[in-house]
Design an enzyme around this catalytic site. Structure first.
Site, PDB file in Angstrom:
ATOM      1  N   LEU A  40       0.816  -1.148   0.062  1.00  0.00           N
ATOM      2  CA  LEU A  40       0.107   0.005   0.123  1.00  0.00           C
ATOM      3  C   LEU A  40       0.921   1.199  -0.014  1.00  0.00           C
ATOM      4  O   LEU A  40       1.564   1.478   1.051  1.00  0.00           O
ATOM      5  CB  LEU A  40      -0.994   0.048   1.224  1.00  0.00           C
ATOM      6  CG  LEU A  40      -2.119   1.022   1.095  1.00  0.00           C
ATOM      7  CD1 LEU A  40      -3.015   0.779  -0.017  1.00  0.00           C
ATOM      8  CD2 LEU A  40      -2.957   0.813   2.514  1.00  0.00           C
ATOM      9  N   ASP A  41       1.193   1.919  -1.100  1.00  0.00           N
ATOM     10  CA  ASP A  41       1.936   3.040  -1.128  1.00  0.00           C
ATOM     11  C   ASP A  41       1.869   4.113  -0.297  1.00  0.00           C
ATOM     12  O   ASP A  41       0.875   4.151   0.399  1.00  0.00           O
ATOM     13  CB  ASP A  41       2.227   3.388  -2.669  1.00  0.00           C
ATOM     14  CG  ASP A  41       0.783   4.396  -2.995  1.00  0.00           C
ATOM     15  OD1 ASP A  41       0.588   5.302  -2.725  1.00  0.00           O
ATOM     16  OD2 ASP A  41       0.186   3.721  -3.726  1.00  0.00           O
ATOM     17  N   LYS A  42       2.814   4.873  -0.354  1.00  0.00           N
ATOM     18  CA  LYS A  42       3.008   6.031   1.111  1.00  0.00           C
ATOM     19  C   LYS A  42       1.589   6.931   0.845  1.00  0.00           C
ATOM     20  O   LYS A  42       1.222   7.293   1.919  1.00  0.00           O
ATOM     21  CB  LYS A  42       4.591   6.755   0.858  1.00  0.00           C
ATOM     22  CG  LYS A  42       4.541   7.874   2.087  1.00  0.00           C
ATOM     23  CD  LYS A  42       5.919   8.317   1.878  1.00  0.00           C
ATOM     24  CE  LYS A  42       6.280   9.199   3.067  1.00  0.00           C
ATOM     25  NZ  LYS A  42       7.585   9.765   2.929  1.00  0.00           N
ATOM     26  N   ALA A  43       1.604   7.179  -0.297  1.00  0.00           N
ATOM     27  CA  ALA A  43       0.392   8.177  -0.345  1.00  0.00           C
ATOM     28  C   ALA A  43      -0.985   7.761  -0.047  1.00  0.00           C
ATOM     29  O   ALA A  43      -1.844   8.201  -0.336  1.00  0.00           O
ATOM     30  CB  ALA A  43       0.392   8.894  -1.834  1.00  0.00           C
ATOM     31  N   SER A  44      -1.084   6.369  -0.078  1.00  0.00           N
ATOM     32  CA  SER A  44      -2.392   5.690  -0.076  1.00  0.00           C
ATOM     33  C   SER A  44      -2.571   5.372   1.434  1.00  0.00           C
ATOM     34  O   SER A  44      -1.797   5.309   2.195  1.00  0.00           O
ATOM     35  CB  SER A  44      -2.490   4.610  -0.779  1.00  0.00           C
ATOM     36  OG  SER A  44      -2.166   4.790  -2.356  1.00  0.00           O
TER      37      SER A  44
END
Length: 241
Positions: free
Chosen positions: A102-106
């Site tokens: 789950l990427d940093k911005a999500s």
């Protein structure tokens, strides 16, 4: 299971005896697995405790399953050398690791566990487990956007698989994927000239984010741990593995 998962191998390794001697010890009925005398060369699970002559040869591992709301701005990594890493915000004494990305911005649902068997199984079946997201974009969603996203878009040199998508309001949609490509939703939107402003994962398999808020977690019921009868786990069933 492999030979290394069998009781005989454990005795050979821990007692420094031959295979033949280890088998004789098992046949003597003096080995206890979870407090029960065993006289066959059974396969061992992570949760099994093995005792011989009052010595614990293998401690039973308590398996833990956590539904955690990863806040936006946190990297899904346990590497403390990386800024804003996940490990620094997890409120657990146990060593748990995240399954999937789950990427940093999500933000949103992250599955945490110390169950190595389930971890391996989820990685092998990453493109079979449904993952559901709520996504907000920077401009009104039109029919072309919905049809294109549903049918698949070429990103990173490959077509994404067809998926379910539903418009919630002018700027928000719900999407269900069975793929796990890097930053897939963001890349798909970008190809259609949309920017993602907020992305929340709300479900993995049948495990839902529910009413958790950022930084909160929910312990999944102990009845979902692996049984010792080789029939698989209820957690695996819930995740559709």
């Amino acid at each position: 299971m492999t030979f290394r998962n069998r009781l005989q191998y454990l005795l050979v390794w821990k007692l420094r005896v031959s295979n033949r001697t280890a088998l004789e010890i098992i046949l003597s009925g003096k080995v206890l697995v979870n407090g029960i005398a065993i006289n066959t060369n059974i396969e061992l699970n992570q949760t099994d405790e093995v005792v011989y002559n009052d010595e614990v040869l293998k401690e039973g591992k308590k398996l833990i399953y956590i539904a955690f709301y990863k806040p936006r701005g946190i990297e899904t990594t346990l590497n403390t050398a990386i800024a804003d890493n996940l490990k620094n915000i997890l409120p657990f004494e146990e060593e748990l690791f995240p399954v999937g990305r789950l990427d940093k911005a999500s933000e949103g649902l992250l599955f945490l566990t110390n169950d190595g068997t389930l971890y391996d199984k989820m990685l092998r079946n990453e493109n079979k487990t449904e993952k559901e997201y709520m996504v907000t974009v920077d401009k009104p969603i039109d029919e072309h956007f919905l049809i294109s996203m549903a049918n698949g878009i070429k990103i990173m040199g490959k077509m994404t698989l067809p998926c379910y998508i539903k418009k919630i309001d002018d700027f928000t949609f719900r999407i269900i994927l069975i793929q796990g490509l890097n930053r897939q939703i963001r890349r798909m939107c970008y190809q259609l000239h949309y920017e993602v402003e907020r992305l929340i994962r709300v479900r993995i398999g049948s495990i839902e984010l529910g009413d958790l808020i950022a930084g909160e977690y929910r312990v999944l019921t102990p009845s979902l741990t692996f049984p010792n009868n080789g029939e698989g786990s209820k957690i695996s069933s819930i995740l559709h593995l």
